[in-house]
Design a protein around this motif. Sequence first.
Motif, PDB file in Angstrom:
ATOM      1  N   MET A  80       0.528  -0.857   0.410  1.00  0.00           N
ATOM      2  CA  MET A  80       0.038   0.253  -0.138  1.00  0.00           C
ATOM      3  C   MET A  80       1.194   1.379  -0.457  1.00  0.00           C
ATOM      4  N   LEU A  81       2.011   1.229   0.806  1.00  0.00           N
ATOM      5  CA  LEU A  81       3.019   2.543   0.508  1.00  0.00           C
ATOM      6  C   LEU A  81       3.015   2.727  -0.509  1.00  0.00           C
ATOM      7  N   VAL A  82       4.147   1.812  -1.185  1.00  0.00           N
ATOM      8  CA  VAL A  82       4.409   1.868  -2.343  1.00  0.00           C
ATOM      9  C   VAL A  82       3.318   2.054  -3.668  1.00  0.00           C
ATOM     10  N   ALA A  83       2.087   1.628  -3.433  1.00  0.00           N
ATOM     11  CA  ALA A  83       0.985   2.071  -4.612  1.00  0.00           C
ATOM     12  C   ALA A  83       0.726   3.303  -4.098  1.00  0.00           C
ATOM     13  N   ARG A  84       0.131   3.774  -3.094  1.00  0.00           N
ATOM     14  CA  ARG A  84      -0.437   5.232  -2.874  1.00  0.00           C
ATOM     15  C   ARG A  84       0.778   5.987  -3.388  1.00  0.00           C
ATOM     16  N   HIS A  85       2.047   6.043  -3.359  1.00  0.00           N
ATOM     17  CA  HIS A  85       3.437   6.752  -3.984  1.00  0.00           C
ATOM     18  C   HIS A  85       3.234   7.089  -5.499  1.00  0.00           C
ATOM     19  N   HIS A 124     -15.107 -10.496  -3.807  1.00  0.00           N
ATOM     20  CA  HIS A 124     -15.033 -10.579  -2.402  1.00  0.00           C
ATOM     21  C   HIS A 124     -13.845 -12.093  -1.650  1.00  0.00           C
ATOM     22  N   GLY A 125     -12.627 -12.267  -2.711  1.00  0.00           N
ATOM     23  CA  GLY A 125     -11.596 -12.983  -1.780  1.00  0.00           C
ATOM     24  C   GLY A 125     -10.597 -11.355  -1.373  1.00  0.00           C
ATOM     25  N   ILE A 126     -11.505 -10.108  -1.463  1.00  0.00           N
ATOM     26  CA  ILE A 126     -10.397  -8.820  -1.073  1.00  0.00           C
ATOM     27  C   ILE A 126     -10.352  -8.940   0.727  1.00  0.00           C
ATOM     28  N   ALA A 127     -11.496  -9.459   0.862  1.00  0.00           N
ATOM     29  CA  ALA A 127     -12.094  -9.635   2.669  1.00  0.00           C
ATOM     30  C   ALA A 127     -11.058  -9.965   3.403  1.00  0.00           C
ATOM     31  N   ARG A 128      -9.761 -11.760   2.584  1.00  0.00           N
ATOM     32  CA  ARG A 128      -9.376 -12.131   3.075  1.00  0.00           C
ATOM     33  C   ARG A 128      -7.712 -10.956   2.908  1.00  0.00           C
ATOM     34  N   TRP A 129      -7.529 -10.552   2.199  1.00  0.00           N
ATOM     35  CA  TRP A 129      -6.193  -9.811   1.954  1.00  0.00           C
ATOM     36  C   TRP A 129      -6.867  -8.641   2.711  1.00  0.00           C
ATOM     37  N   LEU A 130      -7.826  -8.124   3.421  1.00  0.00           N
ATOM     38  CA  LEU A 130      -8.418  -7.116   4.298  1.00  0.00           C
ATOM     39  C   LEU A 130      -7.130  -7.894   5.722  1.00  0.00           C
ATOM     40  N   GLU A 131      -7.189  -8.942   5.758  1.00  0.00           N
ATOM     41  CA  GLU A 131      -6.999  -9.383   7.281  1.00  0.00           C
ATOM     42  C   GLU A 131      -5.474  -9.420   7.262  1.00  0.00           C
ATOM     43  N   THR A 132      -4.780  -9.641   6.303  1.00  0.00           N
ATOM     44  CA  THR A 132      -3.159  -9.901   7.022  1.00  0.00           C
ATOM     45  C   THR A 132      -3.083  -7.809   6.858  1.00  0.00           C
ATOM     46  N   ASP A 133      -2.953  -7.375   5.498  1.00  0.00           N
ATOM     47  CA  ASP A 133      -2.729  -6.150   5.468  1.00  0.00           C
ATOM     48  C   ASP A 133      -2.828  -5.524   5.365  1.00  0.00           C
ATOM     49  N   PHE A 134      -2.552  -3.866   5.857  1.00  0.00           N
ATOM     50  CA  PHE A 134      -3.607  -2.632   6.428  1.00  0.00           C
ATOM     51  C   PHE A 134      -3.697  -2.220   5.354  1.00  0.00           C
ATOM     52  N   VAL A 135      -4.495  -1.970   4.698  1.00  0.00           N
ATOM     53  CA  VAL A 135      -5.614  -0.782   3.215  1.00  0.00           C
ATOM     54  C   VAL A 135      -5.956   0.341   4.822  1.00  0.00           C
ATOM     55  N   CYS A 136      -5.891   1.445   3.951  1.00  0.00           N
ATOM     56  CA  CYS A 136      -7.316   2.415   4.707  1.00  0.00           C
ATOM     57  C   CYS A 136      -6.700   3.254   4.007  1.00  0.00           C
ATOM     58  N   ASP A 137      -7.843   4.460   4.256  1.00  0.00           N
ATOM     59  CA  ASP A 137      -7.807   5.874   3.381  1.00  0.00           C
ATOM     60  C   ASP A 137      -6.789   6.927   3.322  1.00  0.00           C
ATOM     61  N   ARG A 138      -6.370   7.730   2.927  1.00  0.00           N
ATOM     62  CA  ARG A 138      -5.781   8.942   2.781  1.00  0.00           C
ATOM     63  C   ARG A 138      -5.610   9.330   4.075  1.00  0.00           C
TER      64      ARG A 138
END
Length: 272
Positions: A80-85, A124-138
């Motif tokens: 997320m850090l690299v993608a946001r940059h 639907h699979g994004i939910a599993r990803w949200l468990e392992t990665d810190f995904v947030c808004d700005r």
Amino acid sequence: MYLRTTKVKRPGGKIDEYIRLVESEWNDGSPRHRVICNLGRKELLAPHADALLRILKGEERPQRNGGAAEAVGAWDWGVMLVARHFWKELHVERILDSTREGEELADRALALVSNRLCEPTSEHGIARWLETDFVCDRSGQRWLPEWRDDAERLASKRPRVRVKDRQLRQWYRTLDRLFRHKKQIEKELFLHLRNLFSLKVDLVFYDLTSTYFEGNGPEGLAKHGHSRDGKPRNRQILVGQVMIDGWPIAHHVFEGNKRDSSTVESVLKDIQ
């Protein structure tokens, strides 16, 4: 083991002091000193001397009011850090913020793109990803998965869907909202990429592929046609992509029964 201070004279007469962790050992009947590691410059380590000494002695950290702080979890943050940059460098955030949808659309779109970069999956699979990665808004507000309990899931018409419908619809609608601004997004992104990478626009490549549906597919688009996947009984859509210097600059979706040649005219108008 013990700490030793070593002085190093620099050009100009300046003397820097370094702290090393040293171990004393016997070798052939005489003591020898072996450097375990260099800890760094003395003046930088001075504020942390007490803590460093406790670590070396194996002592526990003293309790403060309220008890010691403990980690409640660990999540991946790098993607997320690299993608946001790059999201900001490519002006995608600015482009989406300029639409009537507001900042929330840009933040959700970034989450979808980041997921495709590191762990491509369905909404639907994004939910599993949200468990392992810190995904947030700005603003740093984290998105967490919303799971249905077993009773609710088994009583529904879709028992295999474990994510709550409300959350699923939010991710699905993100794509619908992006599609409403497709022309603006592709045009502004192309203009920025053209200047950033000196794209030569004298040669453009366009190609088509198809993808099929196990169910009925979207009404008006999913139709029977020439299947590149060997699935003539399944309804499909055509997906076209426009490339310049290896960069995708636009995409198009057509009815599944269209002939390839019939799509060229509308694509040319869009490019012009």
